[in-house]
Design an enzyme around this catalytic site. Structure first.
Site, PDB file in Angstrom:
ATOM      1  N   VAL A 152      35.475  54.877  46.395  1.00  0.00           N
ATOM      2  CA  VAL A 152      34.709  54.023  45.477  1.00  0.00           C
ATOM      3  C   VAL A 152      35.330  54.029  44.090  1.00  0.00           C
ATOM      4  O   VAL A 152      35.359  53.000  43.392  1.00  0.00           O
ATOM      5  CB  VAL A 152      33.239  54.492  45.427  1.00  0.00           C
ATOM      6  CG1 VAL A 152      32.484  53.760  44.320  1.00  0.00           C
ATOM      7  CG2 VAL A 152      32.573  54.260  46.763  1.00  0.00           C
ATOM      8  N   ALA A 153      35.872  55.167  43.662  1.00  0.00           N
ATOM      9  CA  ALA A 153      36.486  55.247  42.341  1.00  0.00           C
ATOM     10  C   ALA A 153      37.693  54.332  42.221  1.00  0.00           C
ATOM     11  O   ALA A 153      37.978  53.785  41.156  1.00  0.00           O
ATOM     12  CB  ALA A 153      36.887  56.694  42.042  1.00  0.00           C
ATOM     13  N   GLU A 162      34.915  47.355  42.044  1.00  0.00           N
ATOM     14  CA  GLU A 162      33.852  46.511  42.600  1.00  0.00           C
ATOM     15  C   GLU A 162      33.561  45.280  41.740  1.00  0.00           C
ATOM     16  O   GLU A 162      33.135  44.243  42.251  1.00  0.00           O
ATOM     17  CB  GLU A 162      32.552  47.324  42.766  1.00  0.00           C
ATOM     18  CG  GLU A 162      32.601  48.382  43.838  1.00  0.00           C
ATOM     19  CD  GLU A 162      33.183  49.692  43.334  1.00  0.00           C
ATOM     20  OE1 GLU A 162      33.220  50.651  44.116  1.00  0.00           O
ATOM     21  OE2 GLU A 162      33.600  49.738  42.155  1.00  0.00           O
ATOM     22  N   ASP A 193      49.778   8.938  37.551  1.00  0.00           N
ATOM     23  CA  ASP A 193      49.679   7.506  37.756  1.00  0.00           C
ATOM     24  C   ASP A 193      49.987   6.806  36.439  1.00  0.00           C
ATOM     25  O   ASP A 193      50.046   7.440  35.382  1.00  0.00           O
ATOM     26  CB  ASP A 193      48.265   7.161  38.244  1.00  0.00           C
ATOM     27  CG  ASP A 193      48.169   5.757  38.814  1.00  0.00           C
ATOM     28  OD1 ASP A 193      49.220   5.115  38.977  1.00  0.00           O
ATOM     29  OD2 ASP A 193      47.047   5.315  39.081  1.00  0.00           O
ATOM     30  N   ASP A 246      43.260   7.639  40.347  1.00  0.00           N
ATOM     31  CA  ASP A 246      41.928   7.092  40.107  1.00  0.00           C
ATOM     32  C   ASP A 246      41.421   6.232  41.242  1.00  0.00           C
ATOM     33  O   ASP A 246      40.241   5.882  41.268  1.00  0.00           O
ATOM     34  CB  ASP A 246      41.916   6.274  38.808  1.00  0.00           C
ATOM     35  CG  ASP A 246      42.944   5.145  38.819  1.00  0.00           C
ATOM     36  OD1 ASP A 246      43.624   4.968  39.840  1.00  0.00           O
ATOM     37  OD2 ASP A 246      43.072   4.452  37.795  1.00  0.00           O
ATOM     38  N   THR A 256      28.592  49.079  32.908  1.00  0.00           N
ATOM     39  CA  THR A 256      29.118  49.068  31.533  1.00  0.00           C
ATOM     40  C   THR A 256      30.381  48.239  31.377  1.00  0.00           C
ATOM     41  O   THR A 256      30.663  47.735  30.285  1.00  0.00           O
ATOM     42  CB  THR A 256      29.419  50.509  31.068  1.00  0.00           C
ATOM     43  OG1 THR A 256      30.430  51.075  31.907  1.00  0.00           O
ATOM     44  CG2 THR A 256      28.168  51.358  31.135  1.00  0.00           C
ATOM     45  N   ASP A 257      31.171  48.086  32.434  1.00  0.00           N
ATOM     46  CA  ASP A 257      32.471  47.428  32.296  1.00  0.00           C
ATOM     47  C   ASP A 257      32.423  45.920  32.467  1.00  0.00           C
ATOM     48  O   ASP A 257      33.326  45.215  32.011  1.00  0.00           O
ATOM     49  CB  ASP A 257      33.456  47.999  33.323  1.00  0.00           C
ATOM     50  CG  ASP A 257      34.070  49.309  32.846  1.00  0.00           C
ATOM     51  OD1 ASP A 257      33.744  49.731  31.729  1.00  0.00           O
ATOM     52  OD2 ASP A 257      34.870  49.897  33.598  1.00  0.00           O
TER      53      ASP A 257
END
Length: 859
Positions: A251-252, A256, A298, A577, A676-677
Site C-alpha cells: 500500500v505504501a 492510490e 480544414d 466541421d 492530505t496529498d
C-alpha cells in the site's frame, strides 16, 4: 431505372419498403452502459487496488479495505461518465434524415414519412428542403444544392437532369424532380456513417504512459511486498503479522490518489479551455493536444470566415477595391471616380440576376439568405449605394451547361456568369483576359457581368437575349481568412508543430488562402486528393512536411491522411466541421470540430470543439495541453516523493530486525495518499502555463524519466524520510525508549503522530518545490498559484483533524505530537526547501557551463 410520370403505385412502394427496409441510417451497435461502467472498474490499476482491498479485509483491516474500494469506485464512476457521453456521432448522422418527403404516387403528390421512401420513388425538391435519399435528377429549374457537409466544397452545385443528388444535402435554390436510386444504408451518407464507426480512436499518449507507470509501480509494489513478507518471516514474525506487514509495504508503494489526481487535473484544464472557447469532450484530449506534432486543418470556416464577399472589381475604366466586414452593407471603396461609377452599374445588373439573395440583420449580425455568391453580389450593390427593385419580364436561371444566368427587364438584358462563357458574348473585352489571370492568381473566384439595352424578342429565349453584350467588368470574390490565423500558425510553428491544409475546395483557392495566412511551406506543395498515393507509407512520406496543401479530398482521403501520419509517429490533430469530417475526426489523436459553423456529427465525433471557430483557439488549447503535461509531471514528483517517506519506516524496521518500531501504520499511509496529498497534487495540476510553454521543440520525453526519478527518489524523498524518521526516533528516545525494547503504547502513538506530521509538513514544502524544476521556492513566489495556498491550508487542517479529533487518532494509530515533536516536524520544511534549492543551483551551474562551452569563440 425508369419510372412512369405517375410515380410508383402504393402497392409497389409497399413491396419495395418490405424488401429493402426503411429509409434510415443503420443503427450502430453500441455497448451497454453497464459494460462501460464495468470496464472502468476492472482495468489493470483498478484490479490491483481491488486485490489490495481484499487482502486488507482478509488481514482484519476492514477500514482500509473500504477506503481503497471507495477510491476505485469514485474514479471509475467519473471515467464512466466521460466515456458514456463520448460516442454519439452515428445518432447525429441519423438526425440528418428529414421527417417528411414529397413524392408522386398513384399519379398524385403525397407527403410521406421520409423513412417510407423507396428506390424508384419520384421525389420533389424545393428551396430549403433537405434531400432525404440519393437520386438522379429528372427535371430541374435553377436547382442549387449545398453539398458542403459531404464534400467540403463551399460553393453550391448546380445539378441538371441525369446528375446525382445525395441524402443529407440541402436545396438552396430552385426546384427539381428526382428519381430515388438509394435509400437508408445504401446512401452516400450511410457510407460516411460506416467510416465514422469503423474509425477507432487511438490510445492517447497520456493513457499509454500512465499505463506504463502503473505497471511498473504495480510490479514494484508486489515484488517489494513479497520480499518484505519473507524478511518478516525470517525475523520471526508470525505469518499473520508478516502478511499484514507485506500489505503495508504494498500500500505504501501504490499511489492510490494518482488516477483521481490525473482525472481531476484534466478536468480542471478542461474548465480553463472552456473559458477560452475550447470545449473538451474527452479529458485525455487535454494532454494529447499538448503532445500534437501535426495539425491537419480544414480551410472553409476554419482558416477562413466562410463568408463570400467581393473584394476587387475590374472595369474598363479602372479597378476598384472593396474593404468590408462580413455581410455588413457598409464598406470602404477605393478607386477612380469613373471606375466606381461603373461598379455601380455593374452591381445593379448583378443584383438583378440574383433577386432572391439578401441579408438579414439579426442579433447584431448580418446573416446571408440564399446562394453565398449571389448574397455577395447583393452586398456589393448595397456597399456602392445601389438599391434597385427589379421587375423582370423574363428570367433565365443559372444553368451549369451555360454557366451563367440572365434577366430581361425594362432597363435591358443583364448577364452574370463565368468569364469564359460571358466574354465571348460581348462586343469588346479588351484587357479582360489579363485581369482574369491576375484575379485568379490571387485565388479569387471571378464572375463577369455584362448588359445591353432590351430589344424585342429578348423575353423569348436566352439564345436571343444573350448576344451583343457590353462588358461592365469582372468581380473578384473571396472567402477571407480569419484575422488571427496568421499569428496562430506562427505560434504553432514556434512550438514545433507542423500544419497541413486539408480541404475539399479547388487547389487554386486553397493555395491562395495558404499563401495569405502564411501556411504554405517552402516546397510549396499543393496536391489533389485524386493524386494521393494508395500506399500508406508513400502517402505519409509525401505529406510529412510543414505547409502542405491537399485539395479536393474525400472523406476516405482525410481518414487515410490521419492514419498515414500516425504511422510515421505523429500525434495528429484534425479539424473539421462537416459530416464528411466525422471519420477522420474519430481516427485522429485529437479531433477538433467547429462549434459555431460545424455540424452535430462533427461535434459528436470530435474530442475538442472550438466554440468560436477560431483557429487561434487551437493555439490556446495546445498551450494548455502542454502546461497540463508539465503539471502531471509536477504532481507525479509530489506523489513519488511521499512514497519514499512512506516506505522508509518499513525498510528501517526490516533492516533493524524489528528493533526499531514501525514509524507509521498502513492506515496512516492511506491517509497521507488520499487525505492530505490529494488537494495539493490537484493544485499543482492547475499551475498556469509559463512564458516558455509554446517556445522550442515539442517535448518528447516520457512522463516519468530519469530526472523526475532522481529528484523524487534522490533529493526530495530522502529529505522527507530522514526528517520524519529522525523526529520519530528523537521523540521515542526522549520518552525513555531504548533500542530493542518495545515502547509503551502511548509513547509509540505520540512518536508515530510526530512522524506523520513531519511527512505532511514535508509535503507542504515539497508542493512548492515542485512548482518549478529550475527555481528555488523563494523565487517562485507564494501567490502564483492561489489554489495551492488553499490546498496547503486544507492539508494543515486535515493534519489537525487526523491527530486530535476522535476517533481518528486511535483508528490511524498516531496521536498529537509533543512540543518537541512539533519542533522536529516543523524542521522538515526548511530541510526540504534547502535540499531542493541546493540541487537546483548545482544543475543551473552545469547548464551554464555547457552553454558557455557551446558559444563560438570570438576575436
Amino acid at each position: 431505372m425508369t419510372v412512369a410520370t405517375t410515380g410508383l403505385s402504393s402497392a409497389e412502394a409497399a413491396r419495395r419498403l418490405h424488401d429493402d427496409g426503411p429509409n434510415e441510417l443503420p443503427r450502430a451497435r453500441r455497448r451497454h452502459p453497464l459494460l462501460l461502467l464495468v470496464e472502468q472498474l476492472v482495468h489493470f490499476f483498478a484490479l490491483m487496488l481491488w486485490a489490495a482491498a481484499v487482502l486488507a479485509f482478509v488481514a482484519g483491516m476492514p477500514a482500509l479495505a473500504v477506503a481503497i474500494a471507495v477510491v476505485v469506485v469514485l474514479n471509475g464512476a467519473f471515467a464512466f461518465a466521460q466515456e458514456y457521453r463520448a460516442d454519439r456521432a452515428a445518432q447525429r448522422l441519423r438526425d440528418l434524415m428529414p421527417l417528411r418527403a414529397t413524392v408522386r404516387r398513384d399519379g398524385h403528390l403525397r407527403q410521406i414519412d421520409a423513412s417510407e421512401l423507396v428506390a424508384g420513388d419520384e421525389l420533389l425538391l424545393e428551396p430549403g428542403a433537405r434531400v432525404c435519399a440519393d437520386g438522379e435528377v429528372l427535371t430541374a429549374a435553377g436547382l442549387a444544392i449545398d453539398e458542403s457537409m459531404l464534400t467540403g466544397e463551399s460553393v453550391p452545385t448546380r445539378p441538371v437532369a441525369g446528375q446525382q443528388v445525395y441524402a443529407g444535402t440541402y436545396v438552396t435554390e430552385g426546384e427539381a424532380a428526382v428519381l430515388v436510386t438509394a435509400t437508408g444504408g445504401h446512401t452516400k451518407l450511410a457510407g460516411i456513417a460506416a467510416l465514422t464507426q469503423e474509425a477507432k480512436p487511438p490510445r492517447s499518449p497520456l493513457a499509454t504512459q500512465l499505463h506504463k507507470v502503473v505497471v511498473v509501480v504495480a510490479v514494484l509494489a508486489v515484488v517489494m511486498g513479497a520480499v518484505f513478507f519473507g524478511v518478516a518471516v525470517l525475523l520471526g514474525l508470525p505469518l499473520a503479522e508478516g502478511f499484514l506487514f507485506a500489505i503495508g509495504v504494498t500500500v505504501a508503494l501504490v499511489p492510490e490518489g494518482l488516477l483521481p489526481t490525473v482525472t481531476l487535473s484534466l478536468a480542471r484544464a478542461a474548465q480553463n479551455m472552456a473559458a477560452r472557447n475550447a470545449l473538451v469532450r474527452k479529458l485525455d484530449a487535454v494532454e494529447t493536444l499538448g503532445a500534437t506534432t501535426f495539425i491537419c486543418t480544414d480551410k472553409t470556416g476554419t482558416l477562413t470566415r466562410n463568408e463570400m464577399s467581393v473584394v476587387h472589381v475590374w472595369t474598363p475604366c479602372g479597378e476598384v477595391t472593396v474593404h468590408g466586414t462580413g455581410y455588413e452593407p457598409t464598406a470602404t471603396v477605393n478607386g477612380v471616380p469613373q471606375a466606381i461609377e461603373q461598379v455601380r452599374d455593374l452591381a445593379s445588373s448583378a443584383k438583378r440576376c440574383s433577386p432572391v439573395a439578401h441579408v438579414l440583420h439579426q442579433d447584431d449580425r448580418w446573416l446571408p439568405v440564399g446562394d453565398p455568391m449571389e448574397v455577395a453580389l447583393h452586398v456589393l450593390a448595397a456597399r456602392v449605394g445601389v438599391d434597385n427593385a427589379a421587375t423582370d419580364s423574363a428570367r433565365f436561371p443559372f444553368d451549369p451547361r451555360r454557366r451563367r444566368s440572365s434577366v430581361v427587364d425594362p432597363d435591358g438584358v443583364h448577364v452574370t456568369g463565368a468569364p469564359e462563357t460571358v466574354l465571348p458574348l460581348c462586343v469588346s473585352a479588351q484587357g479582360a483576359e489579363d485581369a482574369i489571370a491576375a484575379l485568379a492568381q490571387r485565388g479569387l473566384r471571378v464572375l463577369a457581368v455584362a448588359r445591353r439595352p432590351a430589344r424585342p424578342g429578348d423575353e423569348e429565349s436566352w439564345q436571343h437575349a444573350e448576344q451583343g453584350l457590353e462588358l461592365l467588368g469582372l468581380v473578384g470574390l473571396q472567402d477571407p481568412p480569419r484575422d488571427d490565423v496568421e499569428e496562430a500558425i506562427a505560434s504553432c510553428r514556434s512550438a514545433g508543430i507542423r500544419i497541413a491544409m486539408i480541404t475539399g475546395d479547388h487547389p487554386a483557392t486553397a493555395r491562395a488562402i495558404a499563401e495569405q495566412v502564411g501556411l504554405l511551406g517552402p516546397d510549396r506543395l499543393v496536391v489533389e486528393g485524386s493524386a494521393l498515393p494508395a500506399d500508406p507509407d508513400e502517402l505519409g512520406a509525401l505529406l510529412d512536411h510543414d505547409g502542405v496543401v491537399v485539395a479536393r479530398v474525400t472523406p476516405a482521403d482525410k481518414l487515410r491522411i490521419a492514419m498515414a501520419l500516425q504511422r510515421r509517429g505523429h500525434v495528429v490533430a484534425m479539424t473539421g466541421d462537416g459530416v464528411n469530417d466525422g471519420p477522420a475526426l474519430r481516427a485522429a489523436d485529437v479531433g477538433i470540430a467547429m462549434g459555431s459553423s460545424g455540424t452535430d456529427v462533427a461535434r459528436e465525433a470530435a474530442d475538442l470543439v472550438l466554440l468560436d471557430d477560431h483557429f487561434g483557439t487551437i493555439v490556446a488549447a495546445v498551450e494548455q495541453g502542454r502546461a497540463t503535461f508539465a503539471n502531471i509531471r509536477r504532481f507525479l514528483t509530489y506523489h513519488l516523493t511521499d512514497n519514499v517517506a512512506e516506505l522508509t519506516p518499513f525498510v528501517v524496521w526490516a533492516l533493524s530486525g524489528g528493533s526499531i518500531p514501525l514509524a507509521i501504520t498502513v492506515l496512516q499511509v492511506l491517509a497521507l495518499d488520499i487525505g492530505t496529498d490529494l488537494l495539493p497534487a490537484l493544485a499543482l495540476g492547475a499551475e498556469p502555463p509559463n512564458k516558455n510553454t509554446m517556445h522550442g521543440k515539442l517535448r518528447t520525453g516520457s512522463l516519468v524519466d530519469g530526472s523526475l526519478l532522481r529528484r523524487a527518489f534522490g533529493v526530495l524523498g530522502p529529505a522527507e524520510a530522514l526528517m520524519s524518521m529522525l523526529a520519530f526516533l528523537v521523540v521515542l528516545v526522549a520518552g525513555g525508549w531504548r533500542l530493542g525494547e518495545a515502547p509503551a503504547a502511548a509513547l509509540l502513538a505520540t512518536a508515530s503522530g510526530t512522524a506523520f506530521a513531519a511527512i505532511v509538513l514535508g509535503q507542504l514544502a515539497n508542493a512548492y518545490a515542485c512548482r518549478s524544476v529550475s527555481r528555488p521556492v523563494w523565487r517562485t513566489g507564494l501567490r502564483g498559484n492561489r489554489l495551492l495556498l488553499w490546498a496547503v491550508a486544507f492539508e494543515l487542517a486535515v493534519l489537525v483533524v487526523f491527530l486530535f479529533v476522535p476517533p481518528l487518532p486511535e483508528l490511524l494509530g498516531g496521536h498529537g505530537p509533543s512540543a518537541l515533536g512539533w519542533a522536529l516536524a516543523a524542521a522538515t520544511v526548511p530541510v526540504v526547501v534547502l535540499a531542493d534549492a541546493a540541487v537546483k543551483a548545482i544543475l543551473a551551474r552545469r547548464v551554464s557551463s555547457v552553454q558557455r562551452a557551446q558559444r563560438p569563440l570570438t576575436q
